[in-house]
Design an enzyme around this catalytic site. Structure first.
Site, short mmCIF file in Angstrom:
data_model
loop_
_atom_site.label_atom_id
_atom_site.label_comp_id
_atom_site.label_asym_id
_atom_site.label_seq_id
_atom_site.Cartn_x
_atom_site.Cartn_y
_atom_site.Cartn_z
N TYR A 154 46.55 39.97 42.46
CA TYR A 154 45.51 39.85 41.36
C TYR A 154 45.05 41.25 41.15
O TYR A 154 44.35 41.80 42.13
CB TYR A 154 44.47 39.10 41.53
CG TYR A 154 44.55 37.60 41.32
CD1 TYR A 154 45.89 37.09 40.80
CD2 TYR A 154 44.01 36.67 42.24
CE1 TYR A 154 46.19 35.83 40.95
CE2 TYR A 154 44.15 35.46 42.21
CZ TYR A 154 45.50 34.96 41.39
OH TYR A 154 45.91 33.47 41.64
N HIS A 190 51.79 31.98 47.88
CA HIS A 190 51.77 32.25 46.63
C HIS A 190 52.91 32.09 45.66
O HIS A 190 53.72 32.84 45.63
CB HIS A 190 50.99 33.45 46.40
CG HIS A 190 50.28 33.77 44.93
ND1 HIS A 190 49.44 35.09 44.71
CD2 HIS A 190 50.25 32.94 43.72
CE1 HIS A 190 49.02 34.73 43.58
NE2 HIS A 190 49.49 33.86 42.99
P1 NAD Z 1 41.43 30.22 33.20
O1 NAD Z 1 42.23 29.30 32.53
O2 NAD Z 1 40.35 30.05 34.18
O3 NAD Z 1 40.95 31.47 32.22
C1 NAD Z 1 40.42 32.58 32.75
C2 NAD Z 1 40.07 33.31 31.30
O4 NAD Z 1 39.02 32.61 30.73
C3 NAD Z 1 39.38 34.49 32.09
O5 NAD Z 1 39.73 35.59 30.85
C4 NAD Z 1 37.80 34.32 31.82
O6 NAD Z 1 37.18 35.49 31.48
C5 NAD Z 1 37.81 33.51 30.57
N1 NAD Z 1 36.62 32.48 30.70
C6 NAD Z 1 36.20 31.78 31.89
N2 NAD Z 1 35.08 31.08 31.27
C7 NAD Z 1 34.89 31.34 30.10
C8 NAD Z 1 33.83 30.90 29.23
N3 NAD Z 1 32.81 29.97 29.57
N4 NAD Z 1 34.11 31.34 27.88
C9 NAD Z 1 34.89 32.00 27.39
N5 NAD Z 1 36.09 32.61 28.37
C10 NAD Z 1 35.72 32.20 29.44
O7 NAD Z 1 42.71 31.30 34.19
P2 NAD Z 1 42.87 31.85 35.54
O8 NAD Z 1 41.53 32.85 35.75
O9 NAD Z 1 44.37 32.52 35.51
O10 NAD Z 1 42.76 30.77 36.45
C11 NAD Z 1 41.48 30.45 37.43
C12 NAD Z 1 41.86 31.12 38.75
O11 NAD Z 1 42.75 29.91 39.44
C13 NAD Z 1 42.32 32.33 39.02
O12 NAD Z 1 41.66 33.28 38.85
C14 NAD Z 1 42.88 32.26 40.29
O13 NAD Z 1 41.98 32.37 41.15
C15 NAD Z 1 43.44 30.85 40.53
N6 NAD Z 1 44.75 30.55 39.84
C16 NAD Z 1 45.78 30.59 40.76
C17 NAD Z 1 47.04 30.38 40.48
C18 NAD Z 1 48.31 30.27 41.60
O14 NAD Z 1 47.86 30.37 42.76
N7 NAD Z 1 49.31 30.12 41.24
C19 NAD Z 1 47.57 30.16 39.13
C20 NAD Z 1 46.49 30.23 38.09
C21 NAD Z 1 45.06 30.32 38.60
#
Ligand code: NAD
Length: 328
Positions: A69, A134
């Site tokens: 990230y 990952h």
């Molecule tokens: P997400 O679907 O959680 O979306 C994140 C986005 O939504 C960001 O732009 C954030 O600022 C916004 N957001 C969050 N709360 C909000 C709100 N209340 N109103 C408006 N916008 C809002 O996607 P993500 O960040 O990719 O996924 C969450 C976490 O899960 C990642 O940070 C990561 O830690 C993990 N993740 C891991 C994998 C993997 O291991 N392959 C894949 C996806 C996500």
């Protein structure tokens, strides 16, 4: 203005759930730190620190990052923010990952063994609670089974991580790997975009994972932006049909004076078989909105609105997109 002292999280706000057989208790809503790496736009160090502080204050005790990230920036920012909390190490649970980097994938034993030391240095920690392999669908699953997981088990024995996980998009990777390794080799899985209003395909796998004692983490309840009023980012891999259906659902919610993101977050957090739902957050406002949504469940969840949204999304239910390489 100085931020208030976080001291201890406010009791009773967010539910804590057991994570498989790890003995860890994690908050039902987890802090996804990919946005701290600038993945969704630049984030200042102060905003990162304030977001993490507010999350911890409101009862979020689980934080997830990866060297991938922001090309290691997320780990550095999260490390600084957790240090700024000044709370005992055992009061938070942290996961990072290995095998996926800004310059590509490398699931070799040598690389993942080096990777954890680099991550610990960036996080300024002696150990992490969970080390995930990952996005394993981008590597050879044979290598993951025969080389990567044994290397991670050695790291666990060395005390660099307490538990081991695997992450990825296609659900078949989890059974593929878990069917081939001795019980207890892996403690948790992290699945994303498969337990949200538009896609609940993880549900069929839950009994299997539970029978193996695996802790279940899901991520992206907003389907990486599909279930938001603003819609997904340009790079989102969903089909035009899926994007259009989600936007129609978002517009319907808006016409009723409701926000689809709140409904979507509540939907994911409600399932108690899932230990924690990771949402990416990069501002105090987002943290507060998301914790409020997660803690309102059972009080304000709008059943009729949910039904309307499910009806709108029915033609695209469980539609996903390809990820990774063809496995032999
Ligand atoms: P997400 O679907 O959680 O979306 C994140 C986005 O939504 C960001 O732009 C954030 O600022 C916004 N957001 C969050 N709360 C909000 C709100 N209340 N109103 C408006 N916008 C809002 O996607 P993500 O960040 O990719 O996924 C969450 C976490 O899960 C990642 O940070 C990561 O830690 C993990 N993740 C891991 C994998 C993997 O291991 N392959 C894949 C996806 C996500």
């Amino acid at each position: 203005m100085a931020s208030p002292s976080p001291s201890l999280p406010l009791a009773g706000m967010l539910e804590l759930r057991p994570l498989g057989q790890t003995g860890l208790m994690v908050s039902a809503l987890g802090f996804g730190a990919s946005p701290l790496g600038g993945v969704f736009g630049t984030v200042s160090e102060q905003d990162a620190i304030d977001s993490v502080r507010e999350a911890f204050r409101l009862g979020i005790n689980f934080f997830d990052t990866s060297p991938y990230y922001g090309g290691t920036l997320s780990e550095k920012m999260l490390g600084k923010a957790l240090r700024a909390l000044g709370v005992p190490r055992e009061s938070f649970v942290i996961s990072t990952k290995c095998g996926r980097y800004a310059d590509g994938f490398d699931f070799s034993a040598e690389r993942v063994t080096r990777s954890i030391d680099e991550s610990l240095a960036r996080l300024n920690l002696d150990y992490v609670d969970i080390l995930h392999c990952h996005d394993i669908e981008f590597g050879s699953l044979d290598q993951v089974v025969n080389e990567t997981i044994p290397a991670l088990i050695k790291l666990k024995k060395a005390g660099k991580t307490r538990f081991i996980g695997i992450t990825g998009l296609p659900l078949g990777i989890f059974t593929n790997v878990l069917d081939r390794i001795p019980p207890g080799s892996i403690d948790v899985v992290l699945s994303y975009c498969h337990y949200s209003i538009n896609d609940t395909s993880l549900e069929d796998l839950l009994p299997y994972l539970k029978s193996k004692g695996i802790g279940i983490i899901t991520a992206s309840p907003l389907a990486m932006g599909l279930l938001t009023e603003n819609g997904p980012p340009e790079w989102h891999p969903a089909s035009a049909e899926l994007k259009a259906a989600c936007q129609a659902a978002a517009s319907h919610c808006k016409s009723k004076g409701k926000n689809i993101s709140k409904l979507a977050l509540q939907y994911s957090v409600k399932n108690k078989d899932i230990s924690t739902v990771l949402v990416g957050m990069n501002s105090v406002k987002q943290v507060e909105e998301n914790v409020a949504a997660a803690t309102e469940i059972g009080e304000e969840a709008d059943q009729q609105l949910l039904q309307d949204v499910q009806d709108i999304l029915k033609p695209v239910k469980d539609q996903s997109w390809p990820s990774g390489i063809q496995q032999s």
